[in-house]
Design a protein around this motif. Structure first.
Motif, PDB file in Angstrom:
ATOM      1  N   LEU B 164       0.792  -1.250  -0.059  1.00 42.33           N
ATOM      2  CA  LEU B 164       0.083  -0.029  -0.070  1.00 42.33           C
ATOM      3  C   LEU B 164       0.701   1.254  -0.054  1.00 42.33           C
ATOM      4  O   LEU B 164       0.557   2.246  -0.623  1.00 42.33           O
ATOM      5  CB  LEU B 164      -0.806   0.024   1.236  1.00 42.33           C
ATOM      6  CG  LEU B 164      -1.931   0.987   1.512  1.00 42.33           C
ATOM      7  CD1 LEU B 164      -2.924   0.727   0.491  1.00 42.33           C
ATOM      8  CD2 LEU B 164      -2.428   0.994   2.921  1.00 42.33           C
ATOM      9  N   SER B 167       2.819   1.719  -3.173  1.00 37.74           N
ATOM     10  CA  SER B 167       2.089   2.186  -4.402  1.00 37.74           C
ATOM     11  C   SER B 167       2.190   3.958  -4.416  1.00 37.74           C
ATOM     12  O   SER B 167       2.235   4.596  -5.555  1.00 37.74           O
ATOM     13  CB  SER B 167       0.840   1.927  -4.309  1.00 37.74           C
ATOM     14  OG  SER B 167       0.026   2.688  -3.247  1.00 37.74           O
ATOM     15  N   ARG B 177      -1.626  18.560  -4.852  1.00 39.21           N
ATOM     16  CA  ARG B 177      -2.463  19.302  -3.753  1.00 39.21           C
ATOM     17  C   ARG B 177      -1.921  18.929  -2.565  1.00 39.21           C
ATOM     18  O   ARG B 177      -1.984  19.656  -1.808  1.00 39.21           O
ATOM     19  CB  ARG B 177      -3.812  18.872  -4.386  1.00 39.21           C
ATOM     20  CG  ARG B 177      -5.008  19.568  -3.216  1.00 39.21           C
ATOM     21  CD  ARG B 177      -6.251  19.450  -3.857  1.00 39.21           C
ATOM     22  NE  ARG B 177      -6.705  17.793  -3.824  1.00 39.21           N
ATOM     23  CZ  ARG B 177      -7.012  16.998  -3.075  1.00 39.21           C
ATOM     24  NH1 ARG B 177      -7.112  17.642  -1.948  1.00 39.21           N
ATOM     25  NH2 ARG B 177      -7.126  15.704  -3.157  1.00 39.21           N
ATOM     26  N   LEU B 178      -1.426  17.473  -2.406  1.00 42.96           N
ATOM     27  CA  LEU B 178      -1.005  17.137  -0.986  1.00 42.96           C
ATOM     28  C   LEU B 178       0.262  17.036  -0.827  1.00 42.96           C
ATOM     29  O   LEU B 178       0.779  16.587  -1.754  1.00 42.96           O
ATOM     30  CB  LEU B 178      -1.934  15.887  -0.561  1.00 42.96           C
ATOM     31  CG  LEU B 178      -3.402  15.761  -0.724  1.00 42.96           C
ATOM     32  CD1 LEU B 178      -3.899  14.231  -0.505  1.00 42.96           C
ATOM     33  CD2 LEU B 178      -3.935  16.536   0.395  1.00 42.96           C
ATOM     34  N   VAL B 183       0.179  12.886   2.693  1.00 45.34           N
ATOM     35  CA  VAL B 183      -0.362  11.735   2.229  1.00 45.34           C
ATOM     36  C   VAL B 183       0.265  10.493   3.059  1.00 45.34           C
ATOM     37  O   VAL B 183      -0.424   9.544   3.329  1.00 45.34           O
ATOM     38  CB  VAL B 183       0.549  11.633   0.535  1.00 45.34           C
ATOM     39  CG1 VAL B 183       0.581  10.068   0.349  1.00 45.34           C
ATOM     40  CG2 VAL B 183      -0.142  12.427  -0.370  1.00 45.34           C
ATOM     41  N   HIS B 186      -2.218  10.028   5.847  1.00 45.97           N
ATOM     42  CA  HIS B 186      -3.375   9.227   5.323  1.00 45.97           C
ATOM     43  C   HIS B 186      -3.084   7.764   5.403  1.00 45.97           C
ATOM     44  O   HIS B 186      -3.722   6.904   5.706  1.00 45.97           O
ATOM     45  CB  HIS B 186      -3.921   9.834   3.873  1.00 45.97           C
ATOM     46  CG  HIS B 186      -4.559  11.140   4.221  1.00 45.97           C
ATOM     47  ND1 HIS B 186      -5.996  11.291   4.697  1.00 45.97           N
ATOM     48  CD2 HIS B 186      -4.512  12.450   3.736  1.00 45.97           C
ATOM     49  CE1 HIS B 186      -6.299  12.409   4.599  1.00 45.97           C
ATOM     50  NE2 HIS B 186      -5.533  13.234   4.021  1.00 45.97           N
ATOM     51  N   TYR B 187      -1.808   7.366   4.689  1.00 48.12           N
ATOM     52  CA  TYR B 187      -1.737   6.112   4.431  1.00 48.12           C
ATOM     53  C   TYR B 187      -1.254   5.486   5.766  1.00 48.12           C
ATOM     54  O   TYR B 187      -1.688   4.192   5.961  1.00 48.12           O
ATOM     55  CB  TYR B 187      -0.620   5.685   3.460  1.00 48.12           C
ATOM     56  CG  TYR B 187      -1.223   5.763   1.929  1.00 48.12           C
ATOM     57  CD1 TYR B 187      -1.718   6.959   1.451  1.00 48.12           C
ATOM     58  CD2 TYR B 187      -1.251   4.679   1.219  1.00 48.12           C
ATOM     59  CE1 TYR B 187      -2.251   6.744   0.069  1.00 48.12           C
ATOM     60  CE2 TYR B 187      -1.526   4.666  -0.034  1.00 48.12           C
ATOM     61  CZ  TYR B 187      -2.278   5.780  -0.706  1.00 48.12           C
ATOM     62  OH  TYR B 187      -2.755   5.741  -1.832  1.00 48.12           O
ATOM     63  N   GLU B 189      -2.628   5.896   8.555  1.00 45.38           N
ATOM     64  CA  GLU B 189      -4.354   5.869   8.850  1.00 45.38           C
ATOM     65  C   GLU B 189      -4.640   4.445   8.295  1.00 45.38           C
ATOM     66  O   GLU B 189      -5.550   3.581   8.832  1.00 45.38           O
ATOM     67  CB  GLU B 189      -4.974   6.798   8.611  1.00 45.38           C
ATOM     68  CG  GLU B 189      -6.538   6.732   8.878  1.00 45.38           C
ATOM     69  CD  GLU B 189      -6.979   6.607  10.402  1.00 45.38           C
ATOM     70  OE1 GLU B 189      -6.113   6.783  11.368  1.00 45.38           O
ATOM     71  OE2 GLU B 189      -8.117   5.946  10.557  1.00 45.38           O
ATOM     72  N   PHE B 190      -4.507   4.427   6.817  1.00 43.72           N
ATOM     73  CA  PHE B 190      -5.144   3.279   6.134  1.00 43.72           C
ATOM     74  C   PHE B 190      -4.436   1.773   6.711  1.00 43.72           C
ATOM     75  O   PHE B 190      -5.049   0.700   6.830  1.00 43.72           O
ATOM     76  CB  PHE B 190      -4.786   3.436   4.629  1.00 43.72           C
ATOM     77  CG  PHE B 190      -5.613   4.293   3.940  1.00 43.72           C
ATOM     78  CD1 PHE B 190      -6.838   5.139   4.361  1.00 43.72           C
ATOM     79  CD2 PHE B 190      -5.130   4.881   2.844  1.00 43.72           C
ATOM     80  CE1 PHE B 190      -7.405   5.931   3.832  1.00 43.72           C
ATOM     81  CE2 PHE B 190      -5.699   5.972   1.944  1.00 43.72           C
ATOM     82  CZ  PHE B 190      -6.743   6.337   2.498  1.00 43.72           C
ATOM     83  N   VAL B 192      -3.303   1.352   9.936  1.00 43.76           N
ATOM     84  CA  VAL B 192      -3.850   1.029  10.993  1.00 43.76           C
ATOM     85  C   VAL B 192      -5.504   0.508  10.779  1.00 43.76           C
ATOM     86  O   VAL B 192      -5.843  -0.511  11.412  1.00 43.76           O
ATOM     87  CB  VAL B 192      -3.882   2.107  11.832  1.00 43.76           C
ATOM     88  CG1 VAL B 192      -4.739   1.942  13.240  1.00 43.76           C
ATOM     89  CG2 VAL B 192      -2.528   2.545  12.334  1.00 43.76           C
ATOM     90  N   ARG B 193      -6.074   0.900   9.685  1.00 46.42           N
ATOM     91  CA  ARG B 193      -7.420   0.545   9.410  1.00 46.42           C
ATOM     92  C   ARG B 193      -7.487  -1.120   9.141  1.00 46.42           C
ATOM     93  O   ARG B 193      -8.371  -1.832   9.389  1.00 46.42           O
ATOM     94  CB  ARG B 193      -8.051   1.426   8.572  1.00 46.42           C
ATOM     95  CG  ARG B 193      -8.347   2.637   8.933  1.00 46.42           C
ATOM     96  CD  ARG B 193      -9.364   3.425   7.805  1.00 46.42           C
ATOM     97  NE  ARG B 193      -9.932   4.750   8.470  1.00 46.42           N
ATOM     98  CZ  ARG B 193     -10.691   5.399   7.718  1.00 46.42           C
ATOM     99  NH1 ARG B 193     -11.396   4.896   6.633  1.00 46.42           N
ATOM    100  NH2 ARG B 193     -11.257   6.591   8.132  1.00 46.42           N
ATOM    101  N   ILE B 194      -6.433  -1.491   8.337  1.00 47.33           N
ATOM    102  CA  ILE B 194      -6.363  -2.712   7.976  1.00 47.33           C
ATOM    103  C   ILE B 194      -6.240  -3.713   8.898  1.00 47.33           C
ATOM    104  O   ILE B 194      -6.885  -4.878   8.869  1.00 47.33           O
ATOM    105  CB  ILE B 194      -5.051  -2.867   6.732  1.00 47.33           C
ATOM    106  CG1 ILE B 194      -5.456  -2.096   5.340  1.00 47.33           C
ATOM    107  CG2 ILE B 194      -4.757  -4.095   6.904  1.00 47.33           C
ATOM    108  CD1 ILE B 194      -4.329  -2.314   4.307  1.00 47.33           C
TER     109      ILE B 194
END
Lengths: 201, 201
Positions: B164, B167, B177-178, B183, B186-187, B189-190, B192-194
């Motif tokens: 992830l 990528s 923009r970011l 970035v 955000h990743y 956070e992704f 930890v969500r996984i």
DNA sequence: CCTACCGATCGGTAGG
DNA sequence: CCTACCGATCGGTAGG
């Protein structure tokens, strides 16, 4: 008697050439593979290959074009018939993950060697892949609107979810502990988790 | 007068050669890049390159070896000082994501062209990357034991989280923009969500 | 399916 | 930093 006509050795076909190319391109890359290696894998000399194919570039084009079209067809078939957006995202991720587990060589080539593709196919392939990504992104946005998902940046989530599934092609082995279907199910769950906020439930 | 001695044109150095190689290897791949292209990018002839470098293979080796070592150093620095396992996973993913946003060319080359690396370095690099994956996997297992995470297959989650982050290198642009830091956040956070199960909270 | 062979290009060296 | 040049290999063709 079975030896009075053409000897059964070799018996190369276009499909066998494509299969050998698939194997070598996936392992060594398009530029890293010589036509002589494909010939050697089939037990023939390099010029004989050209009775079954047009050019090295054409082999790459067929592999990448066929795979890219199949991915989009997979997606369209997968999302139909699911009422809620969570089910649609789950199904879209699952079918994409499954393809990468069942066709890892094609996936590796598409992702590594698309830049070696001649125009106009290279642009066509990139357009189709972008369409897929935007479809996933819209799914995420839709879920954020109806309260199913919670994502601040849907584009980042859609990129991430797709690449997450792609990564399966880099390690999956059909003779491993988990089946392609099992792995796809786990990754579809990961995809939904990326879109949902676990801390808010 | 400034024109009486050596003309200021060219003035190539080892660092400039490595920089040009980084650009071309990332865009075209190792096998897809000719030394003549690196020379042309620097405005000199191919043989002149060899005053600043040893071989094409050595250029690849330096890029991949340096990046792989830096990734491991990043990881070790990132996880120290975090009490809970969720913070450690978040920090590990964030620093890995950040490197892929700030060094996308190196990341693309490591992931695409490691198979073009000569032994024994290829095996060494793969060993170091495996160590990183196992460290992430242990983090996930630890979190499952203490109740922070909920993952049936920690290996699948560790593979997924790492890829992830990888990528990001395929689409991130520093003028977007970011920012790289945004970035990466955000990743992380992704990631930890996984590892967490949103449906159980 | 083969042998023989094409021009082009590859990474790299000699020698200045 | 250059020109001149090396042997090897590339994808592909001719002709049978």
């Amino acid at each position: 008697m079975t030896t009075h006509s053409h000897p059964p050795r070799a018996a190369v076909s276009p499909d066998l050439v494509r299969e050998a190319a698939l194997d070598l391109f996936a392992r060594q890359g398009y530029h890293g593979t010589a036509m002589s290696e494909i010939a050697a894998a089939l037990g023939i000399r390099t010029p004989s290959l050209y009775n079954h194919m047009q050019s090295k570039q054409q082999l790459l084009a067929e592999i990448i074009d066929g795979t890219t079209r199949a991915v989009w067809a997979d997606y369209e078939a997968a999302i139909t018939g699911h009422a809620d957006v969570t089910s649609r995202l789950h199904a879209a991720a699952e079918v994409y993950a499954l393809r990468h587990a069942t066709h890892p060589r094609e996936a590796v080539i598409v992702n590594r060697d698309v830049s070696s593709l001649a125009e106009p196919l290279r642009t066509e392939v990139r357009t189709l892949r972008r369409r897929h990504e935007r479809a996933i992104r819209r799914l995420i946005q839709e879920g954020c609107t109806d309260g199913s998902f919670s994502v601040t940046e849907p584009a980042l989530a859609s990129f991430g979810i797709l690449e997450l599934c792609v990564s399966i092609a880099h390690w999956f082995r059909p003779d491993g502990r988990l089946s392609a279907e099992q792995v796809a199910a786990h990754y579809a769950e990961f995809a939904v988790r990326i879109a949902c906020d676990g801390h808010e439930r």
